[in-house]
Write a protein that holds these residues in place. Structure first.
Motif, PDB file in Angstrom:
ATOM      1  N   PRO A 184     -13.651 -17.356  33.568  1.00  0.00           N
ATOM      2  CA  PRO A 184     -14.772 -17.354  32.617  1.00  0.00           C
ATOM      3  C   PRO A 184     -14.615 -18.257  31.404  1.00  0.00           C
ATOM      4  O   PRO A 184     -15.524 -19.036  31.080  1.00  0.00           O
ATOM      5  N   LEU A 185     -13.487 -18.185  30.681  1.00  0.00           N
ATOM      6  CA  LEU A 185     -13.334 -18.985  29.462  1.00  0.00           C
ATOM      7  C   LEU A 185     -13.339 -20.486  29.741  1.00  0.00           C
ATOM      8  O   LEU A 185     -14.064 -21.243  29.068  1.00  0.00           O
ATOM      9  N   PRO A 186     -12.561 -20.970  30.733  1.00  0.00           N
ATOM     10  CA  PRO A 186     -12.653 -22.408  31.038  1.00  0.00           C
ATOM     11  C   PRO A 186     -14.055 -22.833  31.460  1.00  0.00           C
ATOM     12  O   PRO A 186     -14.525 -23.910  31.070  1.00  0.00           O
ATOM     13  N   LEU A 187     -14.737 -21.998  32.238  1.00  0.00           N
ATOM     14  CA  LEU A 187     -16.077 -22.356  32.705  1.00  0.00           C
ATOM     15  C   LEU A 187     -17.089 -22.344  31.562  1.00  0.00           C
ATOM     16  O   LEU A 187     -17.981 -23.211  31.505  1.00  0.00           O
ATOM     17  N   LEU A 188     -16.980 -21.390  30.642  1.00  0.00           N
ATOM     18  CA  LEU A 188     -17.874 -21.364  29.483  1.00  0.00           C
ATOM     19  C   LEU A 188     -17.646 -22.591  28.608  1.00  0.00           C
ATOM     20  O   LEU A 188     -18.605 -23.175  28.078  1.00  0.00           O
ATOM     21  N   ALA A 189     -16.381 -22.988  28.468  1.00  0.00           N
ATOM     22  CA  ALA A 189     -16.085 -24.192  27.690  1.00  0.00           C
ATOM     23  C   ALA A 189     -16.657 -25.430  28.382  1.00  0.00           C
ATOM     24  O   ALA A 189     -17.247 -26.313  27.727  1.00  0.00           O
ATOM     25  N   MET A 190     -16.495 -25.501  29.701  1.00  0.00           N
ATOM     26  CA  MET A 190     -17.053 -26.629  30.457  1.00  0.00           C
ATOM     27  C   MET A 190     -18.576 -26.651  30.359  1.00  0.00           C
ATOM     28  O   MET A 190     -19.196 -27.714  30.224  1.00  0.00           O
ATOM     29  N   SER A 191     -19.186 -25.465  30.414  1.00  0.00           N
ATOM     30  CA  SER A 191     -20.648 -25.373  30.311  1.00  0.00           C
ATOM     31  C   SER A 191     -21.121 -25.853  28.945  1.00  0.00           C
ATOM     32  O   SER A 191     -22.116 -26.579  28.834  1.00  0.00           O
ATOM     33  N   ALA A 192     -20.396 -25.446  27.883  1.00  0.00           N
ATOM     34  CA  ALA A 192     -20.783 -25.862  26.527  1.00  0.00           C
ATOM     35  C   ALA A 192     -20.712 -27.380  26.369  1.00  0.00           C
ATOM     36  O   ALA A 192     -21.579 -27.994  25.729  1.00  0.00           O
ATOM     37  N   VAL A 193     -19.699 -27.988  26.978  1.00  0.00           N
ATOM     38  CA  VAL A 193     -19.515 -29.438  26.852  1.00  0.00           C
ATOM     39  C   VAL A 193     -20.489 -30.208  27.745  1.00  0.00           C
ATOM     40  O   VAL A 193     -21.131 -31.171  27.309  1.00  0.00           O
ATOM     41  N   MET A 194     -20.617 -29.770  28.999  1.00  0.00           N
ATOM     42  CA  MET A 194     -21.385 -30.538  29.982  1.00  0.00           C
ATOM     43  C   MET A 194     -22.870 -30.171  30.006  1.00  0.00           C
ATOM     44  O   MET A 194     -23.719 -31.021  30.293  1.00  0.00           O
ATOM     45  N   GLU A 195     -23.190 -28.903  29.740  1.00  0.00           N
ATOM     46  CA  GLU A 195     -24.577 -28.448  29.831  1.00  0.00           C
ATOM     47  C   GLU A 195     -25.229 -28.233  28.467  1.00  0.00           C
ATOM     48  O   GLU A 195     -26.452 -28.233  28.353  1.00  0.00           O
TER      49      GLU A 195
END
Length: 306
Positions: A184-195
């Motif tokens: 969850p945390l890595p994916l939320l960070a990736m989502s914040a940056v990419m999306e």
């Protein structure tokens, strides 16, 4: 040669059905959430049983991170992105199954598992079926970047399978829950940056029933149940016995839109599905196993209400 029990064959088929329907559910979910946020929400829910289940002590955190990074973060972020970049659900279901051949190859390299003649023949037959389905399904819903991302997802899944096979005797439901804590945390960070935060906030404040259904299906059935059962099977049997069952995923992956969305099969899809099933029978490797498989389907059909 170790032969699979009938109940384990039926469980393997059940998991492939869940995962086949999964592609249609992902398409539904992408209508409500951006891909990486959808994936993060999936694992937030899938991680909840870790509040009640003890962490497997015989698996180190570095190994758990490696498994979660390949089996979960790598595979699904690449898959969801491939579908968000134009790859249809049917084609994604087909292309991702390259992992079956890759898992056998990686397991042979890691554990010295033998690749027998029936594995080669069955793989070639199934590959022909997958190619036929791929050229018949989806029409214009195909992009080069979507294809490349999906192949990368298959590589990540295969590596995760091999890492999971070496996980020892851990309880698989507990292991899946604790592995789900990592993404969850890595994916939320990736989502914040990419999306972008704005897109994330908009999706979370405009949730609809179809989005809720998609997240629940992906978290409970596809992740907790699917990977819990799959992990147990792939730990008890050689990868060459279990991985080929995933070749049924594109068959279910093409059937689900026909039921859910009213889509029709064309001749190429039907012929491809038959070739995939034939390849699976060869890969399983014996008349006795084929008889068990047919008995399982016959018993299920007899119990099914009309």
């Amino acid at each position: 040669m170790l032969r699979m029990q009938r109940k384990h064959i039926l469980l393997a088929v059940m998991v492939t059905a869940i995962w086949g329907i999964n592609f249609s559910v992902i398409r539904i979910g992408l209508g409500s959430f951006p891909p990486l946020l959808l994936l993060a929400l999936r694992f937030v829910l899938a991680a909840l049983p870790a509040l009640f289940l003890p962490r497997p002590k015989n698996i180190s955190w570095p190994r758990m991170i490696a498994i979660a990074s390949t089996l979960f973060i790598g595979q699904f972020s690449l898959l969801f992105l491939s579908m968000s970049h134009g790859l249809s659900a049917g084609l994604a279901a087909v292309i991702l199954q390259a992992q079956a051949f890759l898992t056998m190859l990686f397991a042979a390299m890691a554990f010295g598992e033998k690749i027998r003649l029936n594995h080669i023949i069955g793989s070639l037959l199934a590959a022909c079926g997958l190619a036929l389905i791929a050229t018949s399904a989806g029409g214009a819903q195909f992009t080069l970047i979507g294809f490349a991302l999906c192949i990368a997802a298959a590589v990540s899944w295969a590596i995760g399978n091999v890492l999971l096979r070496g996980s020892g005797s851990a309880d698989m439901m507990a292991l899946m829950a604790w592995l789900s804590v990592i993404p969850p945390l890595p994916l939320l960070a990736m989502s914040a940056v990419m999306e972008g935060p704005e897109r994330m906030v908009h999706a979370l404040t405009h949730i609809n029933l179809s989005g809720v259904f998609a997240v629940l299906y992906l978290a409970v059935l596809s992740t907790t149940v699917g990977y819990g059962v799959w992990g147990k099977l792939i730990r008890e049997y050689p990868a060459s016995k279990i991985a080929p069952f995933s070749l049924l995923v594109p068959v279910f992956g093409l059937s689900a839109p026909a039921v859910i969305l009213g889509e029709r099969f064309n001749a190429g899809e039907l012929l491809g599905a038959v070739a995939v099933l034939a390849g699976l029978v060869v890969l399983i490797g014996s008349r006795a196993q084929l008889g068990k498989l047919l008995q399982c389907f016959g018993a299920s059909a007899a119990r099914k209400p009309i």
